[in-house]
Design an enzyme around this catalytic site. Sequence first.
Site, PDB file in Angstrom:
ATOM      1  N   GLN A  95       2.326  -2.039  -2.914  1.00  0.00           N
ATOM      2  CA  GLN A  95       3.436  -1.094  -2.779  1.00  0.00           C
ATOM      3  C   GLN A  95       3.502  -0.196  -4.003  1.00  0.00           C
ATOM      4  O   GLN A  95       3.779  -0.656  -5.104  1.00  0.00           O
ATOM      5  CB  GLN A  95       4.767  -1.826  -2.608  1.00  0.00           C
ATOM      6  CG  GLN A  95       5.917  -0.846  -2.388  1.00  0.00           C
ATOM      7  CD  GLN A  95       7.272  -1.517  -2.342  1.00  0.00           C
ATOM      8  OE1 GLN A  95       7.369  -2.706  -2.072  1.00  0.00           O
ATOM      9  NE2 GLN A  95       8.314  -0.746  -2.613  1.00  0.00           N
ATOM     10  N   CYS A 101       9.879  -1.296   0.578  1.00  0.00           N
ATOM     11  CA  CYS A 101       9.429  -2.652   0.883  1.00  0.00           C
ATOM     12  C   CYS A 101       9.754  -3.074   2.308  1.00  0.00           C
ATOM     13  O   CYS A 101       9.050  -3.905   2.888  1.00  0.00           O
ATOM     14  CB  CYS A 101       9.969  -3.654  -0.129  1.00  0.00           C
ATOM     15  SG  CYS A 101      11.762  -3.782  -0.154  1.00  0.00           S
ATOM     16  N   HIS A 173      14.890  -7.373  -1.397  1.00  0.00           N
ATOM     17  CA  HIS A 173      13.461  -7.163  -1.186  1.00  0.00           C
ATOM     18  C   HIS A 173      13.035  -7.781   0.142  1.00  0.00           C
ATOM     19  O   HIS A 173      13.576  -8.809   0.552  1.00  0.00           O
ATOM     20  CB  HIS A 173      12.677  -7.799  -2.332  1.00  0.00           C
ATOM     21  CG  HIS A 173      11.225  -7.442  -2.352  1.00  0.00           C
ATOM     22  ND1 HIS A 173      10.766  -6.146  -2.477  1.00  0.00           N
ATOM     23  CD2 HIS A 173      10.114  -8.211  -2.260  1.00  0.00           C
ATOM     24  CE1 HIS A 173       9.442  -6.141  -2.470  1.00  0.00           C
ATOM     25  NE2 HIS A 173       9.024  -7.380  -2.328  1.00  0.00           N
ATOM     26  N   ASP A 188       3.303  -9.514   0.409  1.00  0.00           N
ATOM     27  CA  ASP A 188       4.235  -8.649  -0.304  1.00  0.00           C
ATOM     28  C   ASP A 188       3.442  -7.670  -1.154  1.00  0.00           C
ATOM     29  O   ASP A 188       2.608  -8.073  -1.965  1.00  0.00           O
ATOM     30  CB  ASP A 188       5.128  -9.542  -1.188  1.00  0.00           C
ATOM     31  CG  ASP A 188       6.119  -8.770  -2.037  1.00  0.00           C
ATOM     32  OD1 ASP A 188       6.205  -7.532  -1.894  1.00  0.00           O
ATOM     33  OD2 ASP A 188       6.814  -9.411  -2.850  1.00  0.00           O
TER      34      ASP A 188
END
Length: 236
Positions: A95, A101, A173, A188
């Site tokens: 990211q 996110c 998140h 992630d």
Amino acid sequence: MSASEGKNKKDKIYWVPLESSPQVMNKIIEHMGVGASVKFDDVYNFDEEILSKVAQPVHALVFLFPEVEGTNIEREREAQSSKDKVSPNIWHMRQTIGNACGTMAIFHALGNNQKTLPIGGNIAAFFDKVNGLSPEDKAKELEQRKEMEEAHRSGSSEDQSAAPEADAEVDYHYVALTIVDGDLYEIDGELSVPINHGPATDVLRDGVRVAKRRIAAMEDKNIGFSLIALSSVAED
């Protein structure tokens, strides 16, 4: 929900933060080109009675949790401790876009289930374009894809009563949980590698096990969590 380090704030690209809402996420994947037989829906609690009513099959989960001090450091330690056990078939993208996110979790949910989901349109073209690229190079390509930003914006204007500014500081998140090659992964873009949580056969219940552990670690905080399932559903 901050983007990966490496750019000054003024130089970063920012997307409007998403609400944790299945309606928002469904609008995004519809805009991307995902077929109508795939939908996001809330997992309202972790009781078996509720879990048994979640549409099946569940392909992935999107888990929202608060970013409290030390959380990402501990999760990065977990990622590093399992990095030698990460399948080469994992679809992972870093990211670099601030406050993206939520949509990153959608990418990871879809990207790791491409063979079983009805994916077409812009998202299929994006997956084809980045096939074989590193997580970092996937992120660079995403920054150039205006159609993906438009898909994100289509959700950020849906069911959001008071959307924050794109570069707002937010304290929550999103991550994706899904099974790849027999193991459950927490994927992630903020982490250098996905976290391997070990053998799994049921995305929903094994994912709930991980979510419960994360929640228990923050039980002294008066803060919220949410879990949203990506499932195949009967078309109307």
